[in-house]
Design a protein around this motif. Structure first.
Motif, PDB file in Angstrom:
ATOM      1  N   VAL A   1      52.005  47.445  36.535  1.00 47.84           N
ATOM      2  CA  VAL A   1      52.552  47.374  37.891  1.00 47.84           C
ATOM      3  C   VAL A   1      51.663  48.206  38.814  1.00 47.84           C
ATOM      4  O   VAL A   1      51.314  49.347  38.499  1.00 47.84           O
ATOM      5  N   GLU A   2      51.300  47.625  39.934  1.00 55.92           N
ATOM      6  CA  GLU A   2      50.472  48.314  40.937  1.00 55.92           C
ATOM      7  C   GLU A   2      51.227  48.340  42.251  1.00 55.92           C
ATOM      8  O   GLU A   2      51.608  47.290  42.764  1.00 55.92           O
ATOM      9  N   THR A   3      51.470  49.539  42.799  1.00 56.49           N
ATOM     10  CA  THR A   3      52.248  49.671  44.030  1.00 56.49           C
ATOM     11  C   THR A   3      51.413  50.166  45.210  1.00 56.49           C
ATOM     12  O   THR A   3      51.964  50.430  46.274  1.00 56.49           O
ATOM     13  N   ARG A   4      50.098  50.255  45.037  1.00 55.24           N
ATOM     14  CA  ARG A   4      49.229  50.702  46.132  1.00 55.24           C
ATOM     15  C   ARG A   4      48.616  49.486  46.821  1.00 55.24           C
ATOM     16  O   ARG A   4      47.827  48.761  46.220  1.00 55.24           O
ATOM     17  N   ARG A   5      48.989  49.282  48.079  1.00 56.73           N
ATOM     18  CA  ARG A   5      48.491  48.129  48.843  1.00 56.73           C
ATOM     19  C   ARG A   5      46.983  48.122  48.961  1.00 56.73           C
ATOM     20  O   ARG A   5      46.356  47.077  48.962  1.00 56.73           O
ATOM     21  N   ARG A   6      46.393  49.275  49.147  1.00 57.81           N
ATOM     22  CA  ARG A   6      44.961  49.380  49.424  1.00 57.81           C
ATOM     23  C   ARG A   6      44.143  49.602  48.156  1.00 57.81           C
ATOM     24  O   ARG A   6      42.976  49.970  48.228  1.00 57.81           O
ATOM     25  N   LYS A   7      44.729  49.361  47.001  1.00 57.17           N
ATOM     26  CA  LYS A   7      43.998  49.491  45.739  1.00 57.17           C
ATOM     27  C   LYS A   7      42.775  48.579  45.778  1.00 57.17           C
ATOM     28  O   LYS A   7      42.874  47.401  46.114  1.00 57.17           O
ATOM     29  N   GLN A   8      41.617  49.133  45.446  1.00 58.89           N
ATOM     30  CA  GLN A   8      40.370  48.373  45.455  1.00 58.89           C
ATOM     31  C   GLN A   8      40.284  47.518  44.189  1.00 58.89           C
ATOM     32  O   GLN A   8      40.354  48.043  43.083  1.00 58.89           O
ATOM     33  N   LEU A   9      40.137  46.225  44.358  1.00 57.29           N
ATOM     34  CA  LEU A   9      39.961  45.318  43.228  1.00 57.29           C
ATOM     35  C   LEU A   9      38.480  45.044  43.044  1.00 57.29           C
ATOM     36  O   LEU A   9      37.735  44.913  44.014  1.00 57.29           O
ATOM     37  N   ARG A  10      38.087  44.919  41.780  1.00 58.15           N
ATOM     38  CA  ARG A  10      36.688  44.660  41.449  1.00 58.15           C
ATOM     39  C   ARG A  10      36.576  43.375  40.649  1.00 58.15           C
ATOM     40  O   ARG A  10      37.564  42.868  40.113  1.00 58.15           O
ATOM     41  N   GLN A  11      35.365  42.865  40.555  1.00 55.87           N
ATOM     42  CA  GLN A  11      35.074  41.659  39.777  1.00 55.87           C
ATOM     43  C   GLN A  11      35.735  41.756  38.396  1.00 55.87           C
ATOM     44  O   GLN A  11      35.604  42.763  37.713  1.00 55.87           O
ATOM     45  N   GLY A  12      36.472  40.712  38.025  1.00 55.70           N
ATOM     46  CA  GLY A  12      37.076  40.638  36.703  1.00 55.70           C
ATOM     47  C   GLY A  12      38.486  41.193  36.604  1.00 55.70           C
ATOM     48  O   GLY A  12      39.160  40.982  35.593  1.00 55.70           O
ATOM     49  N   ASP A  13      38.949  41.931  37.631  1.00 58.09           N
ATOM     50  CA  ASP A  13      40.338  42.404  37.616  1.00 58.09           C
ATOM     51  C   ASP A  13      41.267  41.197  37.604  1.00 58.09           C
ATOM     52  O   ASP A  13      40.940  40.137  38.152  1.00 58.09           O
ATOM     53  N   VAL A  14      42.437  41.359  36.988  1.00 56.36           N
ATOM     54  CA  VAL A  14      43.408  40.274  36.907  1.00 56.36           C
ATOM     55  C   VAL A  14      44.680  40.697  37.641  1.00 56.36           C
ATOM     56  O   VAL A  14      45.289  41.718  37.311  1.00 56.36           O
ATOM     57  N   VAL A  15      45.047  39.912  38.646  1.00 59.60           N
ATOM     58  CA  VAL A  15      46.247  40.162  39.449  1.00 59.60           C
ATOM     59  C   VAL A  15      47.329  39.202  38.984  1.00 59.60           C
ATOM     60  O   VAL A  15      47.116  37.993  38.902  1.00 59.60           O
ATOM     61  N   GLY A  16      48.495  39.749  38.670  1.00 57.45           N
ATOM     62  CA  GLY A  16      49.641  38.931  38.285  1.00 57.45           C
ATOM     63  C   GLY A  16      50.684  38.957  39.381  1.00 57.45           C
ATOM     64  O   GLY A  16      51.042  40.024  39.890  1.00 57.45           O
ATOM     65  N   PHE A  17      51.152  37.760  39.754  1.00 54.05           N
ATOM     66  CA  PHE A  17      52.176  37.667  40.793  1.00 54.05           C
ATOM     67  C   PHE A  17      52.952  36.374  40.614  1.00 54.05           C
ATOM     68  O   PHE A  17      52.362  35.315  40.414  1.00 54.05           O
ATOM     69  N   ASP A  18      54.265  36.473  40.658  1.00 53.15           N
ATOM     70  CA  ASP A  18      55.153  35.307  40.622  1.00 53.15           C
ATOM     71  C   ASP A  18      54.899  34.429  39.383  1.00 53.15           C
ATOM     72  O   ASP A  18      54.875  33.209  39.466  1.00 53.15           O
ATOM     73  N   GLY A  19      54.644  35.092  38.243  1.00 58.08           N
ATOM     74  CA  GLY A  19      54.473  34.371  36.989  1.00 58.08           C
ATOM     75  C   GLY A  19      53.093  33.769  36.767  1.00 58.08           C
ATOM     76  O   GLY A  19      52.855  33.102  35.773  1.00 58.08           O
ATOM     77  N   GLU A  20      52.163  34.008  37.692  1.00 57.26           N
ATOM     78  CA  GLU A  20      50.810  33.476  37.578  1.00 57.26           C
ATOM     79  C   GLU A  20      49.806  34.628  37.533  1.00 57.26           C
ATOM     80  O   GLU A  20      50.098  35.724  37.987  1.00 57.26           O
ATOM     81  N   GLU A  21      48.621  34.347  36.987  1.00 58.84           N
ATOM     82  CA  GLU A  21      47.549  35.343  36.966  1.00 58.84           C
ATOM     83  C   GLU A  21      46.347  34.803  37.722  1.00 58.84           C
ATOM     84  O   GLU A  21      46.012  33.619  37.632  1.00 58.84           O
ATOM     85  N   TYR A  22      45.681  35.694  38.452  1.00 62.67           N
ATOM     86  CA  TYR A  22      44.521  35.361  39.274  1.00 62.67           C
ATOM     87  C   TYR A  22      43.417  36.357  38.976  1.00 62.67           C
ATOM     88  O   TYR A  22      43.640  37.567  39.061  1.00 62.67           O
ATOM     89  N   THR A  23      42.234  35.869  38.644  1.00 67.12           N
ATOM     90  CA  THR A  23      41.106  36.745  38.346  1.00 67.12           C
ATOM     91  C   THR A  23      40.262  36.943  39.595  1.00 67.12           C
ATOM     92  O   THR A  23      39.952  35.985  40.311  1.00 67.12           O
ATOM     93  N   VAL A  24      39.910  38.192  39.864  1.00 68.53           N
ATOM     94  CA  VAL A  24      39.089  38.518  41.018  1.00 68.53           C
ATOM     95  C   VAL A  24      37.660  38.078  40.737  1.00 68.53           C
ATOM     96  O   VAL A  24      37.060  38.485  39.736  1.00 68.53           O
ATOM     97  N   GLU A  25      37.135  37.233  41.617  1.00 67.26           N
ATOM     98  CA  GLU A  25      35.760  36.744  41.502  1.00 67.26           C
ATOM     99  C   GLU A  25      35.116  36.746  42.879  1.00 67.26           C
ATOM    100  O   GLU A  25      35.740  36.376  43.863  1.00 67.26           O
ATOM    101  N   PHE A  26      33.881  37.189  42.921  1.00 74.26           N
ATOM    102  CA  PHE A  26      33.114  37.177  44.168  1.00 74.26           C
ATOM    103  C   PHE A  26      31.975  36.187  44.010  1.00 74.26           C
ATOM    104  O   PHE A  26      31.347  36.115  42.962  1.00 74.26           O
ATOM    105  N   ALA A  27      31.711  35.431  45.048  1.00 72.57           N
ATOM    106  CA  ALA A  27      30.640  34.422  45.011  1.00 72.57           C
ATOM    107  C   ALA A  27      29.277  35.068  44.953  1.00 72.57           C
ATOM    108  O   ALA A  27      29.057  36.136  45.385  1.00 72.57           O
TER     109      ALA A  27
END
Length: 68
Positions: free
Chosen positions: A42-68
């Motif tokens: 669980v992450e409660t910091r709005r301004r948390k810095q996400l980096r390449q490869g981090d995985v965000v889970g929300f509403d039963g889905e997962e999203y991987t952070v990727e930069f072009a």
């Protein structure tokens, strides 16, 4: 690439950019309400810095952070 040159995005911006929330206010509510996971924790910091490869889970889905 050194850590200070690594691309990042804030957690609230990530949620908005992916259309998971409509506004920054909504992002604040879901993050501070404990509804968002970052790399399985669980992450409660709005301004948390996400980096390449981090995985965000929300509403039963997962999203991987990727930069072009």
């Amino acid at each position: 690439m050194s850590d200070d040159q690594e691309p990042t995005i804030h957690l609230d911006q990530f949620l908005k950019a992916h259309g998971l929330v409509a506004t920054g206010g909504q992002a604040k509510v879901v993050i501070q309400g404990g509804e968002v996971l970052l790399n399985g924790q669980v992450e409660t910091r709005r301004r948390k810095q996400l980096r390449q490869g981090d995985v965000v889970g929300f509403d039963g889905e997962e999203y991987t952070v990727e930069f072009a």
